[in-house]
Motif scaffolding. Structure first.
Motif, PDB file in Angstrom:
ATOM      1  N   CYS A   1      -1.975  27.110   6.290  1.00 18.06           N
ATOM      2  CA  CYS A   1      -3.275  27.868   6.094  1.00 18.06           C
ATOM      3  C   CYS A   1      -4.102  27.541   7.370  1.00 18.06           C
ATOM      4  N   THR A   2      -3.635  27.334   8.628  1.00 22.23           N
ATOM      5  CA  THR A   2      -4.379  26.943   9.635  1.00 22.23           C
ATOM      6  C   THR A   2      -4.994  28.368  10.303  1.00 22.23           C
ATOM      7  N   PRO A   3      -5.799  28.081  11.309  1.00 21.98           N
ATOM      8  CA  PRO A   3      -6.020  29.609  12.217  1.00 21.98           C
ATOM      9  C   PRO A   3      -4.613  30.048  12.582  1.00 21.98           C
TER      10      PRO A   3
ATOM     11  N   GLN B   1     -16.741  28.957   6.321  1.00 24.83           N
ATOM     12  CA  GLN B   1     -15.449  28.336   6.488  1.00 24.83           C
ATOM     13  C   GLN B   1     -15.262  26.961   6.346  1.00 24.83           C
ATOM     14  N   GLY B   2     -14.141  26.363   6.313  1.00 25.68           N
ATOM     15  CA  GLY B   2     -13.946  24.869   6.218  1.00 25.68           C
ATOM     16  C   GLY B   2     -13.702  24.445   5.006  1.00 25.68           C
ATOM     17  N   ILE B   3     -13.610  23.070   4.691  1.00 27.62           N
ATOM     18  CA  ILE B   3     -13.070  22.514   3.472  1.00 27.62           C
ATOM     19  C   ILE B   3     -14.496  22.642   2.450  1.00 27.62           C
TER      20      ILE B   3
ATOM     21  N   GLY C   1      -1.784  33.773   6.943  1.00 30.78           N
ATOM     22  CA  GLY C   1      -2.306  34.461   8.096  1.00 30.78           C
ATOM     23  C   GLY C   1      -2.661  36.048   7.726  1.00 30.78           C
ATOM     24  N   SER C   2      -3.768  36.595   8.402  1.00 25.31           N
ATOM     25  CA  SER C   2      -4.306  38.026   8.061  1.00 25.31           C
ATOM     26  C   SER C   2      -3.486  38.798   9.009  1.00 25.31           C
ATOM     27  N   VAL C   3      -2.691  38.454  10.131  1.00 22.25           N
ATOM     28  CA  VAL C   3      -1.703  39.361  10.670  1.00 22.25           C
ATOM     29  C   VAL C   3      -0.456  38.996  10.538  1.00 22.25           C
TER      30      VAL C   3
ATOM     31  N   GLY D   1      -9.069  24.296   4.792  1.00 24.69           N
ATOM     32  CA  GLY D   1     -10.184  24.970   5.110  1.00 24.69           C
ATOM     33  C   GLY D   1     -10.630  26.064   3.716  1.00 24.69           C
ATOM     34  N   LEU D   2     -11.239  26.985   4.003  1.00 29.98           N
ATOM     35  CA  LEU D   2     -11.593  27.857   2.850  1.00 29.98           C
ATOM     36  C   LEU D   2     -10.353  28.516   2.190  1.00 29.98           C
ATOM     37  N   ILE D   3      -9.334  28.914   2.731  1.00 25.41           N
ATOM     38  CA  ILE D   3      -8.267  29.428   2.198  1.00 25.41           C
ATOM     39  C   ILE D   3      -7.346  28.245   1.402  1.00 25.41           C
ATOM     40  N   GLY D   4      -7.131  27.211   2.528  1.00 27.57           N
ATOM     41  CA  GLY D   4      -6.130  26.091   2.030  1.00 27.57           C
ATOM     42  C   GLY D   4      -6.955  25.254   1.006  1.00 27.57           C
TER      43      GLY D   4
ATOM     44  N   VAL E   1      -2.500  18.625   4.440  1.00 25.65           N
ATOM     45  CA  VAL E   1      -2.475  17.985   5.633  1.00 25.65           C
ATOM     46  C   VAL E   1      -3.623  18.769   6.523  1.00 25.65           C
ATOM     47  N   SER E   2      -4.266  18.072   7.168  1.00 22.12           N
ATOM     48  CA  SER E   2      -5.286  19.019   8.121  1.00 22.12           C
ATOM     49  C   SER E   2      -5.422  18.259   9.497  1.00 22.12           C
ATOM     50  N   ARG E   3      -6.148  18.870  10.323  1.00 20.65           N
ATOM     51  CA  ARG E   3      -6.411  18.425  11.489  1.00 20.65           C
ATOM     52  C   ARG E   3      -7.060  17.055  11.750  1.00 20.65           C
ATOM     53  N   GLN E   4      -8.237  17.138  11.069  1.00 15.78           N
ATOM     54  CA  GLN E   4      -9.234  15.849  11.134  1.00 15.78           C
ATOM     55  C   GLN E   4      -8.883  15.080   9.973  1.00 15.78           C
ATOM     56  N   ALA E   5      -9.231  13.740  10.415  1.00 15.41           N
ATOM     57  CA  ALA E   5      -9.101  12.865   9.316  1.00 15.41           C
ATOM     58  C   ALA E   5     -10.307  12.962   8.223  1.00 15.41           C
ATOM     59  N   LYS E   6     -11.448  13.422   8.690  1.00 22.68           N
ATOM     60  CA  LYS E   6     -12.501  13.548   8.174  1.00 22.68           C
ATOM     61  C   LYS E   6     -12.371  14.627   6.923  1.00 22.68           C
ATOM     62  N   THR E   7     -11.839  15.740   7.328  1.00 27.40           N
ATOM     63  CA  THR E   7     -11.462  16.509   6.414  1.00 27.40           C
ATOM     64  C   THR E   7     -10.706  16.227   5.344  1.00 27.40           C
ATOM     65  N   CYS E   8      -9.415  15.611   5.678  1.00 29.33           N
ATOM     66  CA  CYS E   8      -8.504  15.121   4.758  1.00 29.33           C
ATOM     67  C   CYS E   8      -9.006  14.027   3.745  1.00 29.33           C
TER      68      CYS E   8
ATOM     69  N   MET F   1      -5.556  38.497   0.446  1.00 28.97           N
ATOM     70  CA  MET F   1      -6.681  39.133   1.035  1.00 28.97           C
ATOM     71  C   MET F   1      -7.881  38.815   0.032  1.00 28.97           C
ATOM     72  N   ALA F   2      -8.109  37.492   0.291  1.00 22.93           N
ATOM     73  CA  ALA F   2      -9.585  37.003  -0.263  1.00 22.93           C
ATOM     74  C   ALA F   2     -10.497  36.102   0.930  1.00 22.93           C
ATOM     75  N   GLY F   3     -11.458  36.066   0.485  1.00 18.42           N
ATOM     76  CA  GLY F   3     -12.457  35.277   1.566  1.00 18.42           C
ATOM     77  C   GLY F   3     -13.992  35.614   1.100  1.00 18.42           C
TER      78      GLY F   3
END
Ligand code: NAP
Length: 281
Positions: A65-67, A122-124, A93-95, A10-13, A30-37, A116-118
């Protein structure tokens, strides 16, 4: 070639993958969705990608770098694929406390981190170069974290152009509660309070007049609701501590104004004017 694994493109990864690829690392994503990969591969953000964690078997260091909610389950799913017990695993993670406490029990070479960047995106598609330049990268080892893991992560964080800070996960969570999580709820409370105005003429005019002051103070409260809920859920204790304290400070201002203590109010506001730069440099 040194191999780095990134889980959650996503954004960070994605931004991390871009930077490390440019530095000469072979980036396995590695990501959850094939489309993102697929997008990550097409855009040259990663060298190899998959929805399957087995791709990361030979990585030297892996960034999760997942949620927030997916970090611990992802580590649990990843462990069976790793042959080398000294593979360094970190998260973004931010926590920190709830994640580091559990992850370091699952994997000895786990070290918590928080770049601490952002941006508001969101997303790739939001992945970008130079995202980390000049920002803070907090590393949160425990007493048992191998020094080698801390040093390797610090070296990478510095190579991104970040300033590295070290603290315990608990201190991190209390500090970000003050400067990141509390402001979201103060700001949300401001918008909510304005909306509570009963006179339709007043609220209509207020909406027309709202300008830079309201834009600055309402920005973080009017942002992504999912992020706000995550902060509250994962950093509940520290956030509540800051919120209760804040309520007292608000009461103090009410008291000064009710009792028309203008001198004390002026003194307090002068002190705030002097202190603000100690937070923002
Ligand atoms: P993001 O842009 O939404 O990226 C997260 C990516 O993770 C998603 O694009 C999703 O990709 C993938 N994903 C979701 N569940 C997954 C799973 N179970 N396994 C593998 N991939 C999964 O979010 P982000 O802003 O980069 O935030 C990611 C982490 O960074 C969070 O833990 C957050 O606390 C931390 N962080 C965020 C910021 C910020 O300002 N945004 C700053 C510092 C730290 P698919 O497209 O494949 O579904």
């Amino acid at each position: 070639m040194r191999k780095v694994g990134i889980i959650g493109l996503g954004l960070i990864g994605g931004s991390l993958a871009l930077e490390l690829g440019e530095q000469g690392w072979q980036v396995l994503g590695v990501s959850r969705q094939a489309k993102t990969c697929q997008i990550a591969l097409e855009k040259g953000i990663v060298h190899q990608s998959s929805t399957n964690l087995s791709l990361l078997q030979t990585a030297e260091i892996i960034f999760i770098c997942t949620p927030l909610a997916a970090i611990i389950p992802t580590l649990e799913d990843l462990i069976p694929y790793l042959n080398n017990p000294q593979t360094i695993i970190t998260d973004v993670g931010s926590v920190k406390a709830p994640i580091v406490n559990q992850c370091s029990q699952l994997w000895h070479y786990f070290v918590g981190g928080h770049p601490m960047a952002g941006t508001a995106e969101q997303g790739i598609e939001a992945a970008q170069k130079n995202l980390f330049v000049g920002t803070s990268y907090v590393i949160t080892p425990t007493e048992k974290t191998p020094l080698e893991a801390v040093e390797k992560l610090a070296k990478i964080a510095l190579s991104l152009g970040s300033n590295v800070h070290y603290c315990t996960p608990e201190i991190h969570d209390r500090a970000v509660a003050w400067i990141s999580h509390l402001p979201v709820f103060i700001s949300a409370g401001l918008i909510d309070a304005c909306l509570g105005e009963k006179d339709p003429q007043v609220i209509t005019l207020a909406k027309k007049l709202a300008s830079s002051g309201f834009r600055d103070t309402s920005r973080v409260g009017g942002g992504n609701p999912e992020l706000g809920v995550m902060m509250a859920k994962y950093n509940r204790e520290s956030l509540l501590r800051s919120l209760y304290d804040y309520r007292q400070h608000l009461d103090y201002f009410i008291e000064l104004i009710e009792s028309q203590q203008w001198e004390s109010l002026d003194k307090k506001l002068q002190q705030m004017q002097q202190e603000r730069p100690t937070f923002l440099g």
